[in-house]
Design an enzyme around this catalytic site. Structure first.
Site, PDB file in Angstrom:
ATOM      1  N   ASP A 107     -30.932 -54.689  28.459  1.00 26.96           N
ATOM      2  CA  ASP A 107     -31.747 -54.274  27.316  1.00 26.96           C
ATOM      3  C   ASP A 107     -33.210 -54.414  27.714  1.00 26.96           C
ATOM      4  O   ASP A 107     -33.838 -55.462  27.521  1.00 26.96           O
ATOM      5  CB  ASP A 107     -31.410 -55.150  26.109  1.00 26.96           C
ATOM      6  CG  ASP A 107     -32.125 -54.687  24.834  1.00 26.96           C
ATOM      7  OD1 ASP A 107     -32.958 -53.769  24.925  1.00 26.96           O
ATOM      8  OD2 ASP A 107     -31.841 -55.243  23.763  1.00 26.96           O
TER       9      ASP A 107
ATOM     10  N   HIS B 174     -33.205 -47.159  19.749  1.00 21.42           N
ATOM     11  CA  HIS B 174     -33.321 -47.974  20.944  1.00 21.42           C
ATOM     12  C   HIS B 174     -32.085 -47.746  21.822  1.00 21.42           C
ATOM     13  O   HIS B 174     -30.981 -47.564  21.306  1.00 21.42           O
ATOM     14  CB  HIS B 174     -33.421 -49.448  20.528  1.00 21.42           C
ATOM     15  CG  HIS B 174     -33.694 -50.381  21.667  1.00 21.42           C
ATOM     16  ND1 HIS B 174     -34.759 -50.198  22.516  1.00 21.42           N
ATOM     17  CD2 HIS B 174     -33.054 -51.495  22.098  1.00 21.42           C
ATOM     18  CE1 HIS B 174     -34.757 -51.175  23.422  1.00 21.42           C
ATOM     19  NE2 HIS B 174     -33.734 -51.963  23.193  1.00 21.42           N
TER      20      HIS B 174
ATOM     21  N   CYS C 216     -36.974 -46.916  26.959  1.00 21.81           N
ATOM     22  CA  CYS C 216     -35.704 -47.636  27.043  1.00 21.81           C
ATOM     23  C   CYS C 216     -34.561 -46.678  27.358  1.00 21.81           C
ATOM     24  O   CYS C 216     -33.583 -47.054  28.005  1.00 21.81           O
ATOM     25  CB  CYS C 216     -35.418 -48.390  25.756  1.00 21.81           C
ATOM     26  SG  CYS C 216     -35.414 -47.341  24.304  1.00 21.81           S
TER      27      CYS C 216
ATOM     28  N   ASN D 268     -40.386 -51.871  29.518  1.00 21.66           N
ATOM     29  CA  ASN D 268     -40.474 -50.682  28.672  1.00 21.66           C
ATOM     30  C   ASN D 268     -41.930 -50.257  28.581  1.00 21.66           C
ATOM     31  O   ASN D 268     -42.787 -51.041  28.192  1.00 21.66           O
ATOM     32  CB  ASN D 268     -39.920 -51.006  27.280  1.00 21.66           C
ATOM     33  CG  ASN D 268     -39.737 -49.768  26.430  1.00 21.66           C
ATOM     34  OD1 ASN D 268     -40.438 -48.778  26.602  1.00 21.66           O
ATOM     35  ND2 ASN D 268     -38.800 -49.822  25.514  1.00 21.66           N
TER      36      ASN D 268
END
Length: 1110
Positions: A468, A451, A204, A199
């Protein structure tokens, strides 16, 4: 986590989630203590422990403290409290944070993770409460987190808004504590076979989309087959950057960076710190790739994978007429609100709308006809991308809101259901539109921050993976599907007697985009992609990159075995002094470095130096550098023969008290008359090594001219001839000498007395003498002497100026001094702009974090020096913004500026007037000033000033009200003539509010629009009679007016009126909360042309859409 953490003070982004910048030790002393009360509902559950805390603050407006803490409450076994800044944390908004109450007493390395919302409760209308949610991992560095700009102070402190009732404010926190996982020890490749993406700050949203696209192998293969060459650079070629990224995702062992790709988009660092929209990026990237694929072997891939078609139709009911239009789509936007699942959204998508009554369709040759209007699908694509409308505009609150409602989606999606109800007559029914779920993109958080991550089934097996950012984990189907439906979690009561209402916690993590793959196409789409699909030049390039990376990794791993020796030479001083540096002798980052094993004998290292520089070992003499107490860095002493016999590691320890991996040395090489190296001269205690710089005041230049060994008891006068020779002057030239002592924080450069000894002048090894020709009478120079020149260089600052109207573009640069005062700076700017009056220049400083102007300009003479204008926390900028005012800034600062919209009594026009008056003026003064600027229907007409907010009148300003506290930033100030009929109200007459409105069927709420107005109604007057007056006032044609409906509205609920109803009975004389909440509503369509209307704006707003520039 995506949430960014620049310091919050004067932060421009009014929804940025930030920790507040202070680290308080506890509640601060208060001058006027507020009475506060609080309650907490703590509900224990295994996952997650949650609680709701309510803080009631009385005497809120009398709080005379910068910040205020709530009582401590416990959730999940942890102590929390709310922190507020009642007057804003250096912003004109309420600032509010969740704080770890015992952060100062917790053990080293503590950390806890919570998902939470903070709210200011509207005590009159609960649904207007302001609530914002986020999540954060709290730690020592960030022990509080929240919203610096939670809500405008003007709205909070306006008693009519309902947030402060009886001077009481109610603040609520809902907290859910989540389990912290060890993020860094997890090996994604080892655990799952896949790697994540790094990131860059707020990327993200992009990472989740890229992972989804990568895991569509047919798409990945097409990207690999896009033509690129070995001469292309990834940072300048989107195809090559994407190929490189996909290759690394396929073959790398660790997470992959995306900087090359974002550079290929033409993004700067700031773009990477702006969170954008996945849907928008998906469309822009698809369009860009589609364009780049044209004329190549993979042309049309985007369409083949993602393009479907639907048919828009209008079909007349009573005549044989039908209009159709075919349109393509790459994704479908599905409603979430009001729909329980994907099928309900598709049902709504193809819902038939009836065009009848006032809304008939004009069919060619048939005139106005009853008709039905709708959409049907001609074909669906192999890869179906469904964008869920989780975000929508709330007209009541004038803001975007996130829809967290429960919304289900199936593992298998059958779009042929109910005999093909979604398909048009021309659709190919032989194609089976049965889809299987491939990926679920999730947004966790609120509308202003959050997020993104993705759940993906790369091979459509039963195993789901969560991507993630850098972390990839195996997940079960329940986590990927059921837990992403949204809605509310109801947690069990553990103390029923304490609070009877069950605790429900909104799930802020929910699906935002779904990707389905058609069953009949899955073998083609989930295809094999291997090295033969990748161009050879790409494989070679990336293999080389991998080798470089491995080399660096190995060097890092072996760093403890090596020492870096930085060797400065005479050549470096000649090269750098006067060009790159002016103070001290050398920039050690730009001298030759040797990486040698720590155990290497120093004498062996000298042989390496001999090979590199061509200086035989016996002619080398090395000196240690030393950092002096005044922060200068000078050669200190030569190495002894005993030291040269040691190994490198021992020498490093001798020279370096900080014990870092570097050893810095100065190589002294003495040259003979033939400029070849000779043995260094013997150095006794009586000899000192001095370095000499020559200053030329005519050219304003300084340069290095050499070094000399000087007898410490000799006098400067004895070496003047030698110095003249080094400078190229006549041997008897009169010269002045200065010792360069230090330059931080201030320059210290003092004359050297030529008649006393060097010892008496306290000169020693490594000292620097600057000399120049003596300035003769009559010679004029800008900086005649060395100290003045050094002072100038030390404070020299090139400033880039930008117009405030074009804040991304440098317009001009000026070389200034950091010591320039406010007047000096504006005078230089005015001179450059050919402006006679510098006081009309207003400057605004730069925010280094957001790369935008700060919200507040610099006040007239509000800062002492240029250096103060450029500093932003611990960073220094070189940018200032300017604007040219129409009046001098001191005069403007003494005035209050209001923008007033004047509504003409008879003409259908509104003109905005800027009124500037002294701050102690009244509303009466505003009206008198306005009368001189506007055309009145009669010379003696009276005016009034109203506060209008979202098409409702909230206030008539009294003539004696001071204008200093009136805020026209958030609502409109409207001036209008007072009608004659309102001046002589009878005892039974009523003055009522009249507003236009429409009903939003989807949201089942009223939307006001248009211009609100007052109307006098008389005792016993019926709706029919009042309608005649309204029609005349608004000049609405009969045909249109006949379609209008009339309703009495109270608190947003319409009660439609009968023609013979007497209106005065509806409107009571008693005071009700907010007269604007009880009004006569005129329901009709809004025929006015739509325009974008920005409200609640900061002084500068920079909304940036997703753009890919290359």
């Amino acid at each position: 986590m995506t949430l960014m953490t620049p310091p919050p003070l004067d932060h421009e982004d009014d929804e940025m989630l930030v920790p507040h910048s202070e680290f308080p030790e506890g509640p601060q002393p208060m001058e006027a203590q507020a009475e506060t009360a609080s309650t907490v509902d703590t509900l224990a559950a295994d996952d997650p422990p949650s609680g709701r805390f309510t803080w009631t603050i009385e005497c809120f407006s009398r709080l005379n403290v910068k910040k205020q803490y709530s009582d401590t409450f416990v959730v999940g076994g942890y102590k929390w409290r709310i922190l507020i800044f009642p007057k804003g944390n250096n912003v004109d908004h309420l600032s509010i944070y969740l704080d770890v109450a015992d952060s100062t007493t917790l053990p080293y390395g503590w950390s806890r993770y919570a998902q939470f919302s903070l709210a200011v409760i509207n005590q009159s209308h609960n649904k207007l409460s302001v609530r914002k949610e986020t999540q954060h991992q709290f730690n020592t560095r960030e022990s509080d987190w929240g919203f610096t700009s939670f809500m405008p102070l003007s709205e909070l402190y306006n008693a009519g808004r309902g947030y402060l009732v009886n001077d009481t404010c109610i603040i609520e926190a809902e907290v859910a504590v989540r389990r912290i996982v060890d993020y860094w020890s997890h090996d994604s490749k080892k655990e799952t076979g896949y790697v994540g993406l790094k990131n860059q700050g707020a990327t993200c949203y992009m990472n989740s989309l890229l992972q989804t696209l990568y895991h569509i192998p047919y798409f990945r293969k097409a990207v690999y087959h896009m033509p690129t060459t070995e001469n292309d650079m990834p940072s300048g070629s989107i195809p090559l950057a994407l190929q490189s990224l996909f290759y690394k995702l396929q073959y790398s062992e660790t997470s992959v960076a995306t900087k090359e790709l974002t550079k290929s988009f033409g993004w700067d660092t700031y773009d990477s710190f702006m969170q954008h929209d996945v849907q928008e990026l998906n469309r822009v990237l698809s369009e860009k790739l589609e364009d780049k694929m044209k004329g190549t072997v993979v042309e049309g891939t985007i369409q083949q994978l993602f393009e479907g078609h639907h048919m828009n139709y209008i079909e007349c009911i009573n005549v044989d007429y039908k209009s159709t239009r075919k349109e393509s789509f790459y994704d479908l936007q599905l409603d979430v609100k009001g729909c329980q699942d994907v099928y309900a959204s598709f049902d709504k998508y193809v819902e038939v709308e009836r065009l009848e009554g006032d809304n008939k369709y004009h069919a060619e040759q048939h005139g106005l006809q009853d008709a039905k209007k709708g959409v049907l699908f001609i074909d669906f694509p192999p890869v179906l991308q469904l964008q869920l409308k989780r975000f929508e505009y709330d007209f009541m609150r004038d803001t975007m809101v996130k829809i967290n409602d429960r919304y289900e989606f199936p593992l298998q999606l059958d779009l042929d259901r109910e005999n093909g109800k979604y398909l048009s007559p021309e659709a190919d029914r032989s194609v089976r539109n049965l889809y299987t779920l491939h990926s679920v993109l999730v947004h966790s958080g609120g509308v202003h921050g959050g997020h993104y991550y993705a759940y993906i089934r790369p091979t459509l097996s039963d195993q789901w993976l969560k991507f993630d950012d850098e972390r990839v984990t195996k997940e079960d189907m329940k986590r990927a599907l059921d837990e992403q439906y949204g809605g509310e979690e109801e947690l069990p009561q553990t103390n029923p007697g304490f609070n009877n209402s069950p605790f429900k916690f909104t799930k802020y993590s929910n699906a935002y985009m779904l990707v389905y793959i058609r069953e009949s196409d899955k073998d083609k789409i989930i295809c094999n992609v291997d090295e033969k699909d990748i161009a050879e030049h790409l494989r070679i390039r990336l293999k080389k990159e991998q080798e470089e990376k491995e080399k660096k990794r190995k060097e890092k791993a072996e760093a403890h075995l090596y020492t870096i020796i930085k060797v400065a030479r005479n050549e470096d001083l000649v090269e750098q002094i006067g060009k790159e540096i002016y103070f001290d002798l050398v920039d050690h980052e730009k001298v030759h470095s040797f990486r040698v094993q720590r155990q290497m004998p120093f004498n062996q290292f000298k042989e390496e130096v001999a090979k590199e520089f061509g200086v035989p070992v016996q002619f080398q003499r090395f000196w240690f550098w030393a950092k002096r107490q005044n922060h200068t860095y000078r050669p200190n002493r030569p190495l002894t023969p005993q030291e040269e016999a040691q190994c490198v590691a021992q020498l490093r320890e001798v020279s370096n008290k900080a014990n870092n991996a570097e050893l810095k040395l100065f190589l002294e090489v003495e040259l003979g008359v033939d400029l070849r190296p000779v043995p260094p001269p013997e150095k006794t205690k009586e000899d000192i090594l001095l370095f000499f710089k020559l200053y030329d005041p005519a050219k304003e230049e300084i340069r290095y001219v050499g070094r000399l060994f000087i007898k410490i008891n000799s006098k400067p006068v004895e070496v003047l001839t030698k110095l003249n020779e080094m400078a190229g002057f006549a041997s008897d030239e009169e010269i002045d000498l200065y010792e360069e002592i230090k330059f931080e924080p201030n320059v210290m450069c003092e004359p050297v007395d030529k008649k006393i000894t060097f010892r008496a002048s306290q000169l020693e090894d490594g000292d620097i003498i600057c000399f120049q020709k003596s300035v003769r009478d009559g010679e004029q120079y800008c900086y005649p002497e060395v100290p003045m020149y050094m002072e100038y260089v030390h404070n020299r600052q090139v400033v880039r100026f930008r117009s405030l109207e074009k804040p991304k573009e440098d317009e001009f640069s000026l070389e200034l001094s950091k010591t320039h005062n406010y007047d000096d700076v504006v005078e230089r700017v005015a001179t450059h702009l050919c402006l006679d009056d510098p006081s009309k220049i207003r400057l605004t400083p730069h925010n280094c974090y957001s790369q935008q102007p700060k919200p507040q300009p610099i006040k007239y003479r509000g800062v002492e020096r240029l250096a103060d204008m450029l500093v932003h926390y611990n960073q220094t900028s070189d940018i200032l913004y300017y604007e040219v005012l129409d009046i001098p800034l001191p005069e403007l600062q003494g005035l209050k500026t209001l923008k007033v919209a004047f509504h003409h009594a008879t003409k259908d026009e509104v003109v905005i007037h800027t009124i500037r008056l002294p701050k102690n003026s009244t509303v009466g003064d505003v009206i008198n000033d306005l009368k001189t600027k506007v055309e009145l229907s009669h010379p003696n007409t009276e005016l009034r000033l109203l506060e209008v907010f979202y098409h409702k009148i909230y206030k008539i300003f009294p003539l004696n009200e001071k204008i200093e506290n009136i805020n026209d930033q958030y609502w409109t100030l409207r001036a209008e003539e007072i009608p004659e009929e309102e001046k002589d109200l009878g005892p039974h007459d009523r003055l009522i509010h009249v507003y236009h409105f429409m009903k939003d069927q989807a949201q089942n709420q009223v939307q006001n629009f248009g211009e609100p107005f007052f109307l006098v109604i008389h005792e016993g007057e019926t709706l029919t009679e009042i309608k005649v007056r309204i029609q005349k006032k608004l000049q609405v044609p009969d045909e249109e007016f006949a379609k209008w409906k009339f309703a009495f509205l109270s608190m947003g609920r319409p009660d439609y009126l009968e023609e013979d109803e007497i209106l005065s009975s509806r409107f009571q004389r008693r005071d009700v909360y907010g007269a604007w909440e009880q009004y006569l509503g005129l329901e009709h369509t809004d025929s006015a042309p739509k325009r974008s209307y920005a409200v609640n704006q900061n002084r500068h707003t920079f909304e940036k859409p997703v753009r890919i520039y290359n």
